[in-house]
Write an enzyme that holds these catalytic residues in place. Structure first.
Site, PDB file in Angstrom:
ATOM      1  N   ASP A 283       0.868  -1.171   0.000  1.00  0.00           N
ATOM      2  CA  ASP A 283       0.000   0.000   0.000  1.00  0.00           C
ATOM      3  C   ASP A 283       0.912   1.229   0.000  1.00  0.00           C
ATOM      4  O   ASP A 283       2.135   1.141   0.113  1.00  0.00           O
ATOM      5  CB  ASP A 283      -0.981  -0.008   1.184  1.00  0.00           C
ATOM      6  CG  ASP A 283      -2.231   0.843   0.870  1.00  0.00           C
ATOM      7  OD1 ASP A 283      -2.179   1.651  -0.076  1.00  0.00           O
ATOM      8  OD2 ASP A 283      -3.247   0.708   1.576  1.00  0.00           O
TER       9      ASP A 283
HETATM   10  C1  BGC Z   1      -5.151   3.118   0.108  1.00  0.00           C
HETATM   11  C2  BGC Z   1      -5.335   2.064  -0.951  1.00  0.00           C
HETATM   12  C3  BGC Z   1      -5.290   2.714  -2.315  1.00  0.00           C
HETATM   13  C4  BGC Z   1      -3.955   3.430  -2.465  1.00  0.00           C
HETATM   14  C5  BGC Z   1      -3.759   4.069  -3.828  1.00  0.00           C
HETATM   15  C6  BGC Z   1      -3.933   3.983  -0.141  1.00  0.00           C
HETATM   16  O1  BGC Z   1      -3.902   5.072   0.700  1.00  0.00           O
HETATM   17  O2  BGC Z   1      -5.055   2.489   1.372  1.00  0.00           O
HETATM   18  O3  BGC Z   1      -6.559   1.402  -0.759  1.00  0.00           O
HETATM   19  O4  BGC Z   1      -5.486   1.766  -3.319  1.00  0.00           O
HETATM   20  O5  BGC Z   1      -3.878   4.435  -1.482  1.00  0.00           O
HETATM   21  O6  BGC Z   1      -4.554   5.176  -3.991  1.00  0.00           O
END
Ligand code: BGC
Length: 748
Positions: A283
């Site tokens: 993530d």
């Molecule tokens: C979130 C993810 C997301 C990623 C990309 C993160 O902050 O937890 O779910 O896919 O950002 O935007």
């Protein structure tokens, strides 16, 4: 179908590489390409760069172009302009060292330009085909722009409505989440990843992110392996079985080890047990966040731990790009591990057909907001809205009713979209006020009463009460603004924010029938309010077509088709509360002494020493699976066969379901089981199947649900699957608290 000839495309590059997405040749071609790559180029594939989600670059920044040119980039996210994407891809393919195309990632969560109900709302539809179609329509729209990778579905089983990301989940149940997760993967990825409208799916957040302590986002997670495997992992396994091309790690630590460097999850479970052969992305910056977690000393340490544990791609932290090459050279990370990571990434790129057409176009250049998507979104609103109360059949409203539309979310085009809607615009939203005005003309009167969901001012109350008095019925649209749920948007108080409760009480005091329509990203506690309302409809955040969809429901052109995918608490103090709980040694009796009747000076043990709250009992406000329609159903003649089932057999659970009302209607027939005696304590009920039926007035039909015995198993503490012989209770009914009860025996 692409002609066979184009399966083999020699890219006209300084270093030409022949690659293809033809399955029999795919592995050989991945390996051939890998063999030509330098270590630096391999590490480059493991890096995901880009920018924050707001807006797009214009022009593309030179450092990003330079990374693509130098082969330091495997994927980008949030570059949301077809022209810029093409330019970046051209640089990667025509100027990069091996001409390896980039992945373009985006959070296509519940729609793209057409915004569907939030995932929690879609879960309420209990309709895998609808979920698949919504994901398909979203993929078609997103691919038109050049996106080829979606960070969805989110499969975090969530039993805490304080957690803002409950909005992105399919709710509290592992089985429902598994079925709907697999449907989302099928919708995003289509029949063939190489089709230009297919997006690679990303099952996230691996794992147990939904169990964040106290519902506070990113928080620590401590769950034993038995619960992890029984509750939190099944939706991921279902998504992998459905072919999900990628997996995203979670921000949280799990039993002390951050998910991003968790070899148990990434190696043992995902690869060794499930045979996953796609790739795992972190993530956002979760690699370097291990420094804050306190398990990594610095970015290099974090990169080494994550890579060694099985992470294949680093989203945005820069740790892989900055350190992985020398970590391999120093022997701190095995080069075979890097090869495994890059193999997974290249495999997905080849399956997507990117080596054949790096600039994949949607065949017909499908339009955004196509009438078919808007129509699907409108139907999804009705199907996902859950009717919790309908005294005296207040709904549907009679066609000639004079309606007062009140409340802060009646005309809030941005708020109705909910969380994660970067590509949907408020300008496309059809609001309830607009849709009802179109339908009712002069018979609609309106005043918001409150400017926003958090507004505490009573200044607008007078006008709202005055329009209410001019009406036959008041429809109050309230709830939570979009910003109050989603990532990092946890709440400690689950009541309607601002002065909404006060306004509702004052509206109720006009003695006009009152309908509450709640737009929210989570269950909102209604304790103390319900008695002031005639009807309560939970619309979640319904998306672009909220207005027409809700107007359909309010006037009976469509039924409210939703059933709760979460247990609805009375107050936040009951959280976590979920139907599939263990029994304890002291379950509460049916009758408890009401709080106000507890005798003053009562003996300590006189109130039953059982598991409940003195002030609120043990029951939620509404059980999991609950939801009313516009007709009523009766269940009879339960049949469970065979009475004795073998471990490789199937139990058929059926009942006659009759529509005993005067309108056609749909019912979600649910089947639950309970393992009566097992080697470990088991939940008091577990959903094992469901079936939607549509019945004409007075029509009766035997509805059957097949339950494979395999579904009755559970996990032991050593990671062993147990399918234990013995007696099972089974229920077939309309929700987790009701139903006809029978039993069967599982034999070895
Ligand atoms: C979130 C993810 C997301 C990623 C990309 C993160 O902050 O937890 O779910 O896919 O950002 O935007």
């Amino acid at each position: 179908m692409r002609p066979a000839a184009v399966l083999f495309v020699a890219l006209a590059l300084s270093t030409s590489v022949v690659v293809a997405s033809d399955p029999p040749n795919l592995e050989a071609r991945v390996q051939a390409l890998l063999a030509e790559m330098s270590l630096a180029e391999k590490v480059g594939q493991m890096c995901l760069g880009g920018r924050g989600s707001r807006g797009s670059y214009d022009p593309l920044p030179e450092p990003l172009l330079e990374d693509a040119r130098a082969g330091r980039l495997g994927a980008v996210l949030n570059v949301m302009d077809r022209g810029l994407m093409e330019r970046l891809q051209r640089v990667a393919v025509e100027e990069g060292p091996r001409g390896i195309p980039l992945l373009f990632g985006r959070d296509v969560i519940h729609g793209f330009r057409t915004v569907f109900p939030i995932p929690l709302g879609q879960a309420a539809a209990w309709d895998p085909e609808l979920v698949r179609q919504a994901a398909r329509a979203s993929a078609v729209e997103a691919s038109t722009l050049g996106v080829n990778w979606s960070f969805a579905p989110m499969l975090d089983v969530s039993r805490d409505p304080r957690w803002g990301r409950v909005a992105e989940s399919f709710g509290e149940d592992p089985y429902l989440s598994s079925v709907l997760g697999a449907a989302t993967v099928a919708g995003l990825q289509g029949d063939d990843l190489a089709e230009p409208t297919s997006l690679a799916a990303c099952a996230k957040h691996f794992a147990a992110y939904g169990a964040a302590e106290g519902g506070r986002d990113y928080n620590t997670v401590a769950v034993p392996e038995t619960v992890l495997r029984d509750v939190y992992l099944p939706p991921f396994e279902a998504a992998i079985r459905a072919g999900a091309a990628s997996v995203m790690t979670a921000f949280n630590d799990l039993n002390g080890v951050p998910a991003t460097a968790n070899a148990f999850l990434l190696r043992q479970v995902l690869r060794d047990e499930w045979g996953f052969d796609g790739f795992v992305v972190s993530d956002w910056s979760s690699v370097t966040e291990m420094i804050a977690h306190g398990t990594s000393a610095d970015p290099a340490d974090a990169a080494a731990q994550a890579a060694a544990a099985g992470l294949d791609m680093d989203m945005m932290s820069g740790a892989f790009g900055g350190h992985l090459e020398w970590l391999v050279k120093e022997g701190a990370v095995d080069s075979a591990r890097v090869d495994e990571a890059v193999t997974g990434i290249l495999r997905v790129k080849m399956k997507l057909g990117l080596f054949d057409d790096p600039y994949r176009r949607s065949a017909a250049g499908a339009p955004l907001l196509a009438p078919a998507s808007l129509d699907l979104a409108r139907r999804a609103v009705a199907r996902s809205s859950v009717l919790l109360k309908n005294s005296g059949d207040l709904l549907p409203l009679p066609g000639g009713a004079r309606v007062a539309v009140v409340g802060p979310l009646a005309d809030a085009p941005h708020e109705q979209l909910g969380t994660w809607t970067f590509d949907g615009g408020a300008e496309d939203s059809r609001t309830p006020l607009a849709a009802l005005r179109e339908r009712l003309g002069e018979r609609l009167v309106s005043a918001p009463g409150l400017a926003t969901s958090r507004d505490r001012s009573r200044d607008g109350f007078g006008e709202a009460i005055s329009v209410a008095r001019q009406s036959d019925v008041i429809v109050f649209f309230g709830g939570e603004e979009a910003i109050l749920s989603g990532e990092a948007h946890s709440r400690a108080d689950l009541r309607l924010p601002g002065a909404q409760e006060e306004l509702i009480r004052e509206l109720a005091a006009t003695d006009k029938p009152l309908v509450l329509v709640i737009l929210a990203g989570r269950p909102i506690t209604l304790h103390g309010l319900l008695e002031h309302t005639g009807a309560v409809l939970i619309a979640w955040h319904p998306g672009t077509m909220a207005g027409p969809g809700l107007a359909d429901v309010l006037f009976g052109d469509a039924e409210p088709g939703g059933r709760l995918p979460v247990t609805w608490p009375k107050t936040v103090g009951q959280v976590p509360i979920y139907y599939g709980h263990k029994n304890t040694g002291r379950p509460p009796p049916d009758e408890l002494v009401p709080f106000d009747e507890i005798p003053v000076g009562a003996w300590q043990s006189s109130l039953s020493n059982t598991s409940h709250y003195l002030d609120l009992g043990a029951e939620p406000q509404f059980p999991f699976g609950f939801g009313l329609g516009y007709t009523r159903f009766a269940y009879r003649d339960l049949e469970v066969s065979p009475a004795t089932v073998a471990a490789d057999g199937t139990v058929n659970v059926s009942a006659v379901v009759e529509n005993v009302g005067d309108r056609p209607g749909g019912e979600v027939v649910q089947v639950y089981v309970r393992d009566r005696v097992a080697s470990l304590t088991r939940p008091v009920r577990e959903l094992v199947g469901f079936e939607r039926v549509e019945l004409a007035p007075r029509e009766a039909r035997r509805v059957a649900v097949e339950v494979p015995a395999e579904r009755l198993g559970f996990w032991g503490p050593g990671g062993e699957r147990r399918l234990e012989p013995g007696r099972f209770s089974v229920w077939i009914g309309p929700n987790a608290a009701e139903g006809l009860e029978g039993e069967f025996e599982l034999t070895p």
